[in-house]
Design a protein around this motif. Structure first.
Motif, PDB file in Angstrom:
ATOM      1  N   ASN A   1       0.808  -2.606   6.032  1.00 18.71           N
ATOM      2  CA  ASN A   1       1.842  -3.494   6.575  1.00 18.71           C
ATOM      3  C   ASN A   1       1.448  -4.061   7.933  1.00 18.71           C
ATOM      4  O   ASN A   1       1.818  -5.186   8.282  1.00 18.71           O
ATOM      5  CB  ASN A   1       3.175  -2.758   6.680  1.00 18.71           C
ATOM      6  CG  ASN A   1       3.815  -2.546   5.317  1.00 18.71           C
ATOM      7  OD1 ASN A   1       3.441  -3.184   4.337  1.00 18.71           O
ATOM      8  ND2 ASN A   1       4.779  -1.649   5.245  1.00 18.71           N
TER       9      ASN A   1
ATOM     10  N   THR B   1       3.590   5.371   6.105  1.00 17.69           N
ATOM     11  CA  THR B   1       4.180   4.239   5.384  1.00 17.69           C
ATOM     12  C   THR B   1       3.282   3.738   4.260  1.00 17.69           C
ATOM     13  O   THR B   1       3.534   2.662   3.719  1.00 17.69           O
ATOM     14  CB  THR B   1       4.459   3.064   6.351  1.00 17.69           C
ATOM     15  OG1 THR B   1       3.235   2.718   7.027  1.00 17.69           O
ATOM     16  CG2 THR B   1       5.507   3.428   7.374  1.00 17.69           C
TER      17      THR B   1
ATOM     18  N   LEU C   1       5.087   6.586  -0.090  1.00 16.92           N
ATOM     19  CA  LEU C   1       6.387   6.098  -0.551  1.00 16.92           C
ATOM     20  C   LEU C   1       6.617   6.472  -2.017  1.00 16.92           C
ATOM     21  O   LEU C   1       7.742   6.808  -2.413  1.00 16.92           O
ATOM     22  CB  LEU C   1       6.470   4.584  -0.369  1.00 16.92           C
ATOM     23  CG  LEU C   1       6.408   4.085   1.083  1.00 16.92           C
ATOM     24  CD1 LEU C   1       6.438   2.563   1.121  1.00 16.92           C
ATOM     25  CD2 LEU C   1       7.550   4.655   1.915  1.00 16.92           C
TER      26      LEU C   1
ATOM     27  N   ILE D   1       9.182   6.663   8.955  1.00 10.35           N
ATOM     28  CA  ILE D   1       8.502   5.394   8.723  1.00 10.35           C
ATOM     29  C   ILE D   1       8.551   4.540   9.985  1.00 10.35           C
ATOM     30  O   ILE D   1       9.421   4.721  10.842  1.00 10.35           O
ATOM     31  CB  ILE D   1       9.123   4.623   7.541  1.00 10.35           C
ATOM     32  CG1 ILE D   1      10.604   4.327   7.823  1.00 10.35           C
ATOM     33  CG2 ILE D   1       8.966   5.417   6.253  1.00 10.35           C
ATOM     34  CD1 ILE D   1      11.260   3.419   6.802  1.00 10.35           C
TER      35      ILE D   1
ATOM     36  N   LEU E   1      15.172   4.544  -0.057  1.00 13.80           N
ATOM     37  CA  LEU E   1      14.156   3.584  -0.477  1.00 13.80           C
ATOM     38  C   LEU E   1      14.773   2.332  -1.089  1.00 13.80           C
ATOM     39  O   LEU E   1      14.154   1.267  -1.093  1.00 13.80           O
ATOM     40  CB  LEU E   1      13.209   4.229  -1.500  1.00 13.80           C
ATOM     41  CG  LEU E   1      12.197   5.237  -0.949  1.00 13.80           C
ATOM     42  CD1 LEU E   1      11.482   5.946  -2.083  1.00 13.80           C
ATOM     43  CD2 LEU E   1      11.189   4.540  -0.037  1.00 13.80           C
TER      44      LEU E   1
ATOM     45  N   LEU F   1       9.558  -1.607   4.781  1.00 21.57           N
ATOM     46  CA  LEU F   1       8.501  -0.984   3.987  1.00 21.57           C
ATOM     47  C   LEU F   1       7.737  -1.974   3.118  1.00 21.57           C
ATOM     48  O   LEU F   1       6.551  -1.786   2.840  1.00 21.57           O
ATOM     49  CB  LEU F   1       9.100   0.105   3.103  1.00 21.57           C
ATOM     50  CG  LEU F   1       9.708   1.293   3.852  1.00 21.57           C
ATOM     51  CD1 LEU F   1      10.472   2.197   2.886  1.00 21.57           C
ATOM     52  CD2 LEU F   1       8.630   2.078   4.580  1.00 21.57           C
ATOM     53  N   TYR F   2       8.432  -3.029   2.672  1.00 25.69           N
ATOM     54  CA  TYR F   2       7.796  -3.989   1.779  1.00 25.69           C
ATOM     55  C   TYR F   2       7.998  -5.416   2.325  1.00 25.69           C
ATOM     56  O   TYR F   2       8.680  -6.229   1.706  1.00 25.69           O
ATOM     57  CB  TYR F   2       8.397  -3.886   0.365  1.00 25.69           C
ATOM     58  CG  TYR F   2       8.393  -2.477  -0.180  1.00 25.69           C
ATOM     59  CD1 TYR F   2       7.210  -1.888  -0.618  1.00 25.69           C
ATOM     60  CD2 TYR F   2       9.566  -1.739  -0.252  1.00 25.69           C
ATOM     61  CE1 TYR F   2       7.190  -0.589  -1.123  1.00 25.69           C
ATOM     62  CE2 TYR F   2       9.560  -0.444  -0.762  1.00 25.69           C
ATOM     63  CZ  TYR F   2       8.374   0.122  -1.193  1.00 25.69           C
ATOM     64  OH  TYR F   2       8.363   1.406  -1.683  1.00 25.69           O
TER      65      TYR F   2
END
Length: 326
Positions: free
Chosen positions: A54, A256, A261, A274, A313, A322-323
């Protein structure tokens, strides 16, 4: 037949259209300002970018928007101070206008700057050491001590009423500066709750054997906290290999990566800290470009970090962290 006045009017219209064409499609009249592209080198302390996915997304977004030419460099030998110093000097010699460094040893990197071996702006990732000397140095990162406190509180909340009769928590992992701050935060919460922290200093093989024995017993529970992402990943793999249902082993840590995950989603990990790595990557490159252009950069506060459980999540707030969208 057109009059002289009408001919003059049409001629004027034609000249105006031609002028508009020149303005819109060429730089003969108004030349577009040429944008300077700055070479920026990011040098981390690891041999893999698994924990920087990330971060790299944020870095690449900033490079695209701010016209930076960013090189991401890993070490050949993890944690090698000498090798990182060599890469820093090499990148500077090759024309890098700013350096972003996740230091193996922050004091050594700052000593290079103080000795004038580093003469371009320097951004340190996750360093608590204050810069000294005349060099341009900025810091960006996360409050790992507070992160450890939050995870310690989560461990206590999860285990206070279950089978953790001895109130023991096994800590294991690397002894780097970030992990040490994270560990100290965990210890504060455990000590306040009168838990015993046991540091696992034996070999990984003996740790595997101990976990396997606990997994075979139904009346005993093992609570473990990994201090760094790599150690947490290895322990997750170990638990998966053993095949325990994780009722007797509770595992916590930070990281992370996609693998971690997934382990959290599968229930192998009970609690995970995270960090907003996308923002860290974006802001570090933005800061580097600003410094290369001799702009004033405001002091950066700690970036966002959270401790989450499996059910978090699916939370939109955490999904963005996270995404992130590239």
């Amino acid at each position: 037949m057109m009059t002289r006045k009408e001919k003059a009017l049409w001629t004027l219209y034609g000249a105006a259209l031609f002028l508009l064409f020149l303005l819109s499609s060429t730089d003969l009249i108004i030349k577009e300002k040429e944008r300077q592209i700055y070479g920026i080198s990011v040098i981390i302390e690891d041999t893999s970018d698994e924990n920087y996915v990330n971060f790299r997304k944020g870095m690449d977004r900033a490079a695209m928007e701010l016209h930076g030419d960013v090189s991401f460099i890993t070490l050949y030998d993890k944690g090698s101070v000498k090798q990182q110093e060599e890469f820093i000097l090499r990148e500077q010699q090759d024309g890098s206008r700013a350096l972003i460094v996740s230091p193996v040893d922050a004091a050594e990197v700052l000593a290079m700057q103080e000795d004038k071996r580093i003469n371009v702006p320097l951004i340190l990732l996750n360093s608590e050491i204050a810069p000294a000397g005349d060099g341009i140095t900025e810091r960006i990162g996360f409050d790992y001590y507070q992160m450890g406190q939050e995870l310690g509180a989560q461990i206590v909340a999860d285990t206070a009423l279950d089978g953790n009769r001895k109130k023991q928590v096994f800590l294991f992992g690397e002894a780097d500066p970030v992990s040490e701050r994270f560990r100290d935060g965990i210890l504060e919460e455990l000590e306040e709750a009168e838990y015993e922290a046991v540091f696992w200093e034996e070999s990984r093989a003996s740790l595997k054997e101990a976990v396997a024995k606990v997994a075979e017993k139904r009346g005993e529970q093992l609570v473990m906290a990994a201090l760094d992402p790599m150690s947490l990943t290895e322990m997750c793999q170990l638990l998966s290999d053993i095949g325990t249902e994780n009722k007797m082993v509770k595992l916590y840590g930070r990281g992370t990566s996609v693998r971690l995950l997934n382990y959290l989603d599968k229930g192998v990990i009970q609690g995970l800290c995270i960090t907003d790595d996308f923002s860290a990557g974006y802001l570090s490159v933005k800061m580097a470009v600003d410094l290369a252009e001799n702009r004033i950069v405001e002091d950066m506060e700690y970036l966002e970090s959270r401790c989450i459980r499996r059910e978090d999540l699916r939370d939109v707030e955490f999904e963005k962290m996270l995404y992130p969208i590239e």
